[in-house]
Design a protein around this motif. Structure first.
Motif, short mmCIF file in Angstrom:
data_model
loop_
_atom_site.label_atom_id
_atom_site.label_comp_id
_atom_site.label_asym_id
_atom_site.label_seq_id
_atom_site.Cartn_x
_atom_site.Cartn_y
_atom_site.Cartn_z
N ASN A 134 41.67 -57.35 -75.22
CA ASN A 134 41.41 -56.84 -76.58
C ASN A 134 40.61 -58.13 -77.49
OD1 ASN A 134 41.12 -55.64 -79.02
ND2 ASN A 134 43.35 -55.57 -79.41
N GLY A 135 39.21 -58.00 -77.43
CA GLY A 135 38.72 -59.12 -78.20
C GLY A 135 38.93 -60.29 -77.17
N LYS A 154 39.09 -51.58 -75.87
CA LYS A 154 39.58 -52.49 -75.30
C LYS A 154 38.98 -52.34 -73.92
CE LYS A 154 43.81 -52.01 -77.90
NZ LYS A 154 45.17 -51.46 -77.96
N ILE A 155 39.10 -53.50 -73.09
CA ILE A 155 38.46 -53.47 -71.80
C ILE A 155 39.80 -53.50 -70.62
CG2 ILE A 155 37.11 -55.10 -70.10
CD1 ILE A 155 35.55 -55.89 -72.64
N LEU A 196 37.80 -59.10 -65.39
CA LEU A 196 37.66 -60.36 -66.63
C LEU A 196 36.49 -60.98 -66.77
CD1 LEU A 196 39.30 -62.03 -68.72
CD2 LEU A 196 40.15 -63.50 -66.92
N VAL A 197 35.82 -61.13 -65.47
CA VAL A 197 34.52 -62.10 -65.37
C VAL A 197 33.66 -60.88 -65.95
CG1 VAL A 197 32.64 -62.61 -63.70
CG2 VAL A 197 35.00 -63.48 -63.47
N ASN A 198 33.56 -59.81 -65.69
CA ASN A 198 32.59 -58.83 -66.28
C ASN A 198 32.64 -58.51 -67.58
OD1 ASN A 198 31.48 -58.25 -63.70
ND2 ASN A 198 32.78 -56.61 -63.04
N ALA A 199 34.04 -58.68 -67.99
CA ALA A 199 34.20 -58.58 -69.47
C ALA A 199 33.64 -59.86 -70.31
CB ALA A 199 35.65 -58.43 -69.76
#
Ligand code: MN3
Length: 205
Positions: A134-135, A154-155, A196-199
């Motif tokens: 989230n951010g 959110k991702i 996480l890397v893609n986000a």
């Protein structure tokens, strides 16, 4: 255009004895498939027929007249994400960037486990527990029925299905036991690290 049921990323018996072949046959082959079939019926001959799955979810979220389509589309997305959130010989403490972020944002892996279990056990009725970005911060969240953090900006990094159909064959009503097995034996931290890397790439763009 119509959607097809995505293949599982492993064999149907690959998560046994923790999650049985029988559970995956029913959960993927019947439940997940039913959401795909129903979604295809609902988008046929509408403007949604040319949309991506994510676009359909965003366009229908919170709209009463599209509730059935949202429910089926979001369940298609959530289940595909869930299959990848597990792997054979998974589980246990994370490694890589996600491990550092969990230590930073939750204080420790143990604190993360407590909060994730509480989210899964505390989701009344059907739904999902999630690890999201989230951010700048990792968060644990839970959603009801087909709801997904995608529509809250959110991702998603990981999810756990806590609908009864996810665990009833293997654990009957013992949802806490299923959650313990998910964390200790199944969770796919490689997938969370990829997400996480893609986000971060998406946030930097
Ligand atoms: Mn399910």
């Amino acid at each position: 255009m119509s959607f097809t049921l995505p293949e599982l990323p492993y064999a149907k018996d690959a998560l046994a004895p923790h999650i049985s072949k029988e559970t995956l046959e029913v959960h993927h082959g019947k439940h997940h498939n039913a959401y795909v079939v129903k979604m295809n019926e609902l988008i046929a001959n509408t403007a949604f027929a040319t949309h991506s799955l994510e676009d359909i979810i965003h366009a229908t979220a919170g709209k009463k007249e599209h509730q059935a389509l949202f429910n089926n589309a979001a369940q298609v997305w959530n289940h595909t994400f869930y299959w990848h959130s597990m792997k054979p010989q998974g589980g246990g403490a994370p490694t890589g960037a996600i491990a550092e972020r969990i230590a930073q944002d939750f204080g420790s892996y143990e604190a993360f486990v407590e909060q994730f279990k509480a989210a899964g056990v505390g989701q009344f009725g059907s739904g999902w527990a999630w690890l999201v970005l989230n951010g700048e911060k990792l968060e644990i969240t839970k959603t009801s029925n087909a709801e997904t953090p995608l529509t809250e900006g959110k991702i998603p990094l990981l999810t756990m299905d806590v609908w009864e159909h996810a665990y009833y064959i293997d654990f009957q009503n013992r949802r806490p036991d299923y959650i313990g097995v998910f964390l200790n034996q199944l969770v796919n931290w490689d997938f969370a690290n990829e997400n996480l890397v893609n986000a971060r790439k998406a946030q930097a763009a």
